[in-house]
Motif scaffolding. Structure first.
Motif, PDB file in Angstrom:
ATOM      1  N   UNK A 167       0.825  -1.205   0.000  1.00 42.93           N
ATOM      2  CA  UNK A 167       0.000   0.000   0.000  1.00 42.93           C
ATOM      3  C   UNK A 167       0.865   1.263   0.000  1.00 42.93           C
ATOM      4  N   UNK A 168       1.954   1.228   0.759  1.00 41.56           N
ATOM      5  CA  UNK A 168       2.815   2.410   0.825  1.00 41.56           C
ATOM      6  C   UNK A 168       3.429   2.721  -0.534  1.00 41.56           C
ATOM      7  N   UNK A 169       3.957   1.712  -1.188  1.00 43.34           N
ATOM      8  CA  UNK A 169       4.652   1.957  -2.451  1.00 43.34           C
ATOM      9  C   UNK A 169       3.686   2.347  -3.572  1.00 43.34           C
ATOM     10  N   UNK A 170       2.500   1.745  -3.625  1.00 46.77           N
ATOM     11  CA  UNK A 170       1.575   2.158  -4.679  1.00 46.77           C
ATOM     12  C   UNK A 170       1.007   3.550  -4.405  1.00 46.77           C
ATOM     13  N   UNK A 171       0.958   3.947  -3.122  1.00 47.22           N
ATOM     14  CA  UNK A 171       0.438   5.281  -2.787  1.00 47.22           C
ATOM     15  C   UNK A 171       1.376   6.392  -3.228  1.00 47.22           C
ATOM     16  N   UNK A 172       2.609   6.030  -3.586  1.00 42.81           N
ATOM     17  CA  UNK A 172       3.569   7.032  -4.040  1.00 42.81           C
ATOM     18  C   UNK A 172       3.320   7.444  -5.491  1.00 42.81           C
ATOM     19  N   UNK A 173       2.556   6.648  -6.235  1.00 39.58           N
ATOM     20  CA  UNK A 173       2.256   6.991  -7.622  1.00 39.58           C
ATOM     21  C   UNK A 173       1.145   8.033  -7.653  1.00 39.58           C
ATOM     22  N   UNK A 174       1.231   9.027  -8.522  1.00 43.45           N
ATOM     23  CA  UNK A 174       0.240  10.117  -8.537  1.00 43.45           C
ATOM     24  C   UNK A 174      -1.205   9.641  -8.704  1.00 43.45           C
ATOM     25  N   UNK A 175      -1.449   8.678  -9.606  1.00 42.85           N
ATOM     26  CA  UNK A 175      -2.824   8.267  -9.876  1.00 42.85           C
ATOM     27  C   UNK A 175      -3.428   7.536  -8.683  1.00 42.85           C
ATOM     28  N   UNK A 176      -2.627   6.733  -7.970  1.00 48.90           N
ATOM     29  CA  UNK A 176      -3.135   6.029  -6.789  1.00 48.90           C
ATOM     30  C   UNK A 176      -3.327   7.008  -5.629  1.00 48.90           C
ATOM     31  N   UNK A 177      -2.446   7.992  -5.516  1.00 46.51           N
ATOM     32  CA  UNK A 177      -2.626   9.005  -4.478  1.00 46.51           C
ATOM     33  C   UNK A 177      -3.956   9.731  -4.672  1.00 46.51           C
ATOM     34  N   UNK A 178      -4.296  10.071  -5.910  1.00 42.76           N
ATOM     35  CA  UNK A 178      -5.571  10.730  -6.168  1.00 42.76           C
ATOM     36  C   UNK A 178      -6.731   9.766  -5.914  1.00 42.76           C
ATOM     37  N   UNK A 179      -6.545   8.487  -6.232  1.00 45.17           N
ATOM     38  CA  UNK A 179      -7.577   7.490  -5.943  1.00 45.17           C
ATOM     39  C   UNK A 179      -7.841   7.433  -4.444  1.00 45.17           C
ATOM     40  N   UNK A 180      -6.787   7.462  -3.643  1.00 46.87           N
ATOM     41  CA  UNK A 180      -6.939   7.435  -2.189  1.00 46.87           C
ATOM     42  C   UNK A 180      -7.581   8.721  -1.674  1.00 46.87           C
ATOM     43  N   UNK A 181      -7.373   9.849  -2.365  1.00 48.17           N
ATOM     44  CA  UNK A 181      -8.060  11.085  -1.988  1.00 48.17           C
ATOM     45  C   UNK A 181      -9.566  10.964  -2.225  1.00 48.17           C
ATOM     46  N   UNK A 182      -9.929  10.374  -3.349  1.00 43.38           N
ATOM     47  CA  UNK A 182     -11.354  10.153  -3.608  1.00 43.38           C
ATOM     48  C   UNK A 182     -11.931   9.148  -2.616  1.00 43.38           C
ATOM     49  N   UNK A 183     -11.110   8.211  -2.165  1.00 46.84           N
ATOM     50  CA  UNK A 183     -11.543   7.277  -1.128  1.00 46.84           C
ATOM     51  C   UNK A 183     -11.877   8.052   0.142  1.00 46.84           C
ATOM     52  N   UNK A 184     -11.028   9.006   0.486  1.00 49.26           N
ATOM     53  CA  UNK A 184     -11.303   9.861   1.636  1.00 49.26           C
ATOM     54  C   UNK A 184     -12.561  10.692   1.447  1.00 49.26           C
ATOM     55  N   UNK A 185     -12.773  11.185   0.238  1.00 50.04           N
ATOM     56  CA  UNK A 185     -13.969  11.978  -0.059  1.00 50.04           C
ATOM     57  C   UNK A 185     -15.232  11.125   0.094  1.00 50.04           C
ATOM     58  N   UNK A 186     -15.147   9.881  -0.341  1.00 52.35           N
ATOM     59  CA  UNK A 186     -16.294   8.967  -0.187  1.00 52.35           C
ATOM     60  C   UNK A 186     -16.651   8.791   1.283  1.00 52.35           C
ATOM     61  N   UNK A 187     -15.644   8.547   2.131  1.00 50.91           N
ATOM     62  CA  UNK A 187     -15.893   8.360   3.559  1.00 50.91           C
ATOM     63  C   UNK A 187     -16.482   9.612   4.192  1.00 50.91           C
ATOM     64  N   UNK A 188     -15.957  10.756   3.817  1.00 47.79           N
ATOM     65  CA  UNK A 188     -16.442  12.010   4.398  1.00 47.79           C
ATOM     66  C   UNK A 188     -17.918  12.229   4.087  1.00 47.79           C
ATOM     67  N   UNK A 189     -18.325  11.941   2.864  1.00 45.53           N
ATOM     68  CA  UNK A 189     -19.727  12.131   2.487  1.00 45.53           C
ATOM     69  C   UNK A 189     -20.630  11.191   3.271  1.00 45.53           C
ATOM     70  N   UNK A 190     -20.246   9.928   3.382  1.00 46.81           N
ATOM     71  CA  UNK A 190     -21.060   8.972   4.133  1.00 46.81           C
ATOM     72  C   UNK A 190     -21.148   9.378   5.604  1.00 46.81           C
ATOM     73  N   UNK A 191     -20.038   9.809   6.179  1.00 48.63           N
ATOM     74  CA  UNK A 191     -20.039  10.240   7.578  1.00 48.63           C
ATOM     75  C   UNK A 191     -20.930  11.460   7.785  1.00 48.63           C
TER      76      UNK A 191
END
Length: 317
Positions: A167-191
């Protein structure tokens, strides 16, 4: 609105967007490079026999996971197609902002094919993360001791280290970092929705990007539950150990799903909510703080899903 009167919704981050699963429709919203938000909408239908299986404890977890992998892969492919079109500058002028399953050019055979591919990808990935740590532990510690519980604990530790490194190494790639940001956005909306807050960007950004029901929490539980389940079975060879891991995989997945439901039900109890903490810690890797624009996409997806759910509910009233 109290959580007891709400439906429980889940979602998934996709490339440059978010998918939300409603009672009657699954909706993905994706932001294109021209700043336009486009939607992919699929009516949610479940076979009666699948619905019956989803009511059986331990069985329902495996069914829900495979169903989620199949349907989620369709929405992920839509987002990847949109992203590829933008990258190749092939987006057509006047493109409609809504793409339903029919309007997107997907045939039934294509949808079924992608669904099967999604299930196979999940199964393959789960097998890799299950078998590789077992192989490593066997090679390094086979002769070190005989206690099977110790072997399982070391295997679990290797599995966690393997997962965290991946997870750490794939999170260093720009596209996966943005994917994880959208993951955070999904959680925030549900919360925000579960707290009864108005779904505006400013309100949603106040909420945490971590959520108890996240699939990341499920991954942690599958490791911990696996250590317990495997301890009830003895093996005499490496191949027998591998065979048992494959055979018991549905048991581990089903039990992990029940553990996740249990901890989510207890998350408001001060003494017991710590049971969900390992999953929340892992989410610090699998989610990132989203931008306002990313939260806006997540809100758009969620609102469209609620709108479609409401239309179906009203038509059935």
């Amino acid at each position: 609105m109290s959580q007891s009167t709400q439906n429980i919704y889940g979602g998934q981050a996709v490339i440059e967007g978010v998918m939300f699963a409603g009672k009657h429709a699954n909706v993905t919203a994706v932001r294109r490079k021209n700043n336009e938000i486009v939607y992919y909408e699929v009516p949610r239908t479940t076979k009666p026999w699948i619905q019956k299986l989803k009511k059986i404890p331990f069985v329902r977890g495996v069914v829900a996971i495979l169903e989620s992998s199949a349907k989620g892969s369709q929405h992920l492919n839509f987002s990847m197609e949109s992203y590829a079109e933008d990258e190749l500058d092939e987006a057509k002028d006047g493109e409609k902002p809504v793409k339903s399953a029919e309007k997107s050019g997907w045939s039934l055979s294509m949808i079924v094919g992608v669904a099967i591919a999604g299930i196979l990808s999940f199964v393959a990935g789960k097998l890799i993360f299950t078998l590789v740590p077992a192989l490593i532990e066997e090679l390094l510690f086979e002769q070190a001791f005989e206690n099977i519980i110790v072997h399982n604990l070391i295997e679990g530790i290797i599995k966690i280290l393997f997962l965290l490194s991946y997870l750490y190494f794939i999170s260093l790639t720009p596209i996966i970092k943005r994917l994880f940001q959208y993951h955070g956005a999904e959680h925030k909306v549900i919360s925000a929705y579960e707290a009864g807050a108005e779904l505006t960007v400013a309100n949603v950004q106040k909420f945490t990007r971590l959520h108890y029901r996240c699939g990341s929490s499920f991954i942690v539980f599958s490791v911990l539950v696996g250590v317990i389940v495997y301890s009830f079975f003895h093996w005499d060879s490496l191949w027998e150990r591998i065979y048992l891991r494959i055979l018991l995989l549905p048991v581990v997945l089903g039990a992990s799903y029940e553990a996740l439901r249990f901890t989510n039900a207890l998350r408001d109890l001060p003494v017991l909510r710590f049971l969900g903490y390992p999953g929340l810690w892992l989410q610090k890797l699998t989610t990132k703080e989203p931008t306002d624009e990313q939260v806006a996409v997540s809100i758009a997806s969620f609102n469209r899903m609620l709108e479609l759910d409401g239309q179906v509910a009203n038509s059935q009233a």
